[in-house]
Design an enzyme around this catalytic site. Structure first.
Site, PDB file in Angstrom:
ATOM      1  N   HIS A   1       0.870  -1.178   0.000  1.00 13.80           N
ATOM      2  CA  HIS A   1       0.000   0.000   0.000  1.00 13.80           C
ATOM      3  C   HIS A   1       0.915   1.238   0.000  1.00 13.80           C
ATOM      4  CE1 HIS A   1      -3.850  -1.745   2.093  1.00 13.80           C
ATOM      5  NE2 HIS A   1      -4.076  -1.583   0.810  1.00 13.80           N
TER       6      HIS A   1
ATOM      7  N   CYS B   1      -2.367   2.786   9.173  1.00 15.30           N
ATOM      8  CA  CYS B   1      -3.435   1.842   8.766  1.00 15.30           C
ATOM      9  C   CYS B   1      -4.598   1.868   9.744  1.00 15.30           C
ATOM     10  CB  CYS B   1      -2.926   0.411   8.745  1.00 15.30           C
ATOM     11  SG  CYS B   1      -1.464   0.160   7.814  1.00 15.30           S
TER      12      CYS B   1
HETATM   13  C1  DA2 Z   1      -0.454   0.263   5.861  1.00 16.72           C
HETATM   14  N1  DA2 Z   1      -1.432  -0.560   5.314  1.00 16.72           N
HETATM   15  C2  DA2 Z   1      -0.887  -1.577   4.602  1.00 16.72           C
HETATM   16  C3  DA2 Z   1      -2.755  -0.331   5.439  1.00 16.72           C
HETATM   17  N2  DA2 Z   1      -3.214   0.734   5.132  1.00 16.72           N
HETATM   18  N3  DA2 Z   1      -3.558  -1.306   5.849  1.00 16.72           N
HETATM   19  C4  DA2 Z   1      -3.214  -2.511   6.458  1.00 16.72           C
HETATM   20  C5  DA2 Z   1      -4.009  -3.628   5.905  1.00 16.72           C
HETATM   21  C6  DA2 Z   1      -3.595  -4.969   6.421  1.00 16.72           C
HETATM   22  C7  DA2 Z   1      -4.424  -6.096   5.878  1.00 16.72           C
HETATM   23  N4  DA2 Z   1      -4.009  -7.333   6.480  1.00 16.72           N
HETATM   24  C8  DA2 Z   1      -4.326  -6.205   4.366  1.00 16.72           C
HETATM   25  O1  DA2 Z   1      -3.411  -6.846   3.870  1.00 16.72           O
HETATM   26  O2  DA2 Z   1      -5.181  -5.661   3.671  1.00 16.72           O
END
Ligand code: DA2
Length: 270
Positions: free
Chosen positions: A169, A263
């Site tokens: 991300h 996140c």
């Molecule tokens: C910083 N990050 C990556 C985020 N904005 N979100 C975390 C999402 C984690 C989830 N297990 C996934 O893989 O979607």
């Protein structure tokens, strides 16, 4: 003498990690066989909420739902700019049901929600940065969603290609310091995207791989205070040299799911 920075109070939406777990693997950080300490995760999350409140920010909560272990990552639920809410369409089927409670929260709080037609993971990939929105693609959010967001907000959306699966991300590889500047880890981006960042931000704060792996770029800045992973020591020093005030908040338990401070934080910009 470093510049003196000014904090602007923020409105944040967060989700308690009551049902947090690592049950599936949709990024390289996730190993379902590795146990998660839910009570430690809760204490760490409360310390983040407390740090925000102590620094004058408003924190609101959405009720977590059982069976949605990643719902704690509120940043992925939407992007909000000038009170306009662009919702999410998650890449992984396991996360798709999260949109329902978040949309309900926004509606109950007086916001209309625009639903993207393409995969779009909220502020995880769409990062409002002053006059434009920086937008990651490569692993989750699609370039079609960038176009949809630009049409919806009427703000230039600048696409950046991510190339390292550990930084899947945009908010794992870059964060906004203030209206004018960002911090980022160059190697997470394609050569062309790196050049774009160099042109837009010749004075950016650059992070090492170690700081990026410690989730140092998954930070939240209010323009003065930077809520940052304590493992990102060199980055914290570089920020302090520029007049920012690092506020360490340890969310190590959430790293097992591939998440950190940003996140867990949805910013409501109105
Ligand atoms: C910083 N990050 C990556 C985020 N904005 N979100 C975390 C999402 C984690 C989830 N297990 C996934 O893989 O979607």
């Amino acid at each position: 003498m470093p510049e003196s920075r000014v904090a602007r109070p923020r409105r944040f939406l967060v989700c308690e990690p009551r049902f947090f777990a690592v049950r599936y693997a949709i990024n390289p950080w996730m190993r379902p066989e590795q146990p998660v300490d839910v009570s430690l995760a809760r204490r760490q999350w409360l310390s983040l909420v407390d740090a925000y409140r102590r620094h004058g920010h408003t924190v609101e909560t959405v009720e977590p739902l059982p069976g949605l272990p990643d719902m704690v990552f509120a940043a992925n639920a939407a992007v909000v700019v000038d009170g306009r809410v662009f919702g999410s369409r998650f890449h992984a089927p396991e996360r798709r049901p999260e949109s329902v409670p978040y949309v309900a929260w926004f509606k109950a709080h007086g916001f209309d929600v625009q639903h993207p037609e393409s995969v779009c993971e909220g502020e995880g990939d769409l990062v409002p940065a002053g006059r434009w929105i920086l937008a990651g693609t490569g692993f989750r959010t699609t370039p079609e969603a960038h176009r949809e967001a630009q049409e919806f907000f009427g703000v230039p959306v600048i696409g950046l290609t991510l190339v390292d699966p550990y930084f899947y991300h945009l908010d794992t590889a870059l964060f906004v310091l203030d209206e004018e500047n960002v911090a980022y880890y160059p190697e997470a981006f394609s050569p062309g995207s790196r050049e774009v960042l160099e042109r837009l931000y010749p004075d950016a704060v650059l992070a090492t791989r170690e700081d990026a792996r410690a989730f140092g770029l998954n930070s939240v800045s209010d323009g003065r205070h930077v809520f940052i992973s304590p493992g990102a020591t060199e980055l914290a020093d570089r920020l302090a040299d520029r007049g920012y005030v690092p506020v360490p908040v340890d969310l190590s338990e959430f790293r097992k799911a591939g998440g950190g401070i940003k996140c867990c934080t949805q910013e409501i910009r109105s």
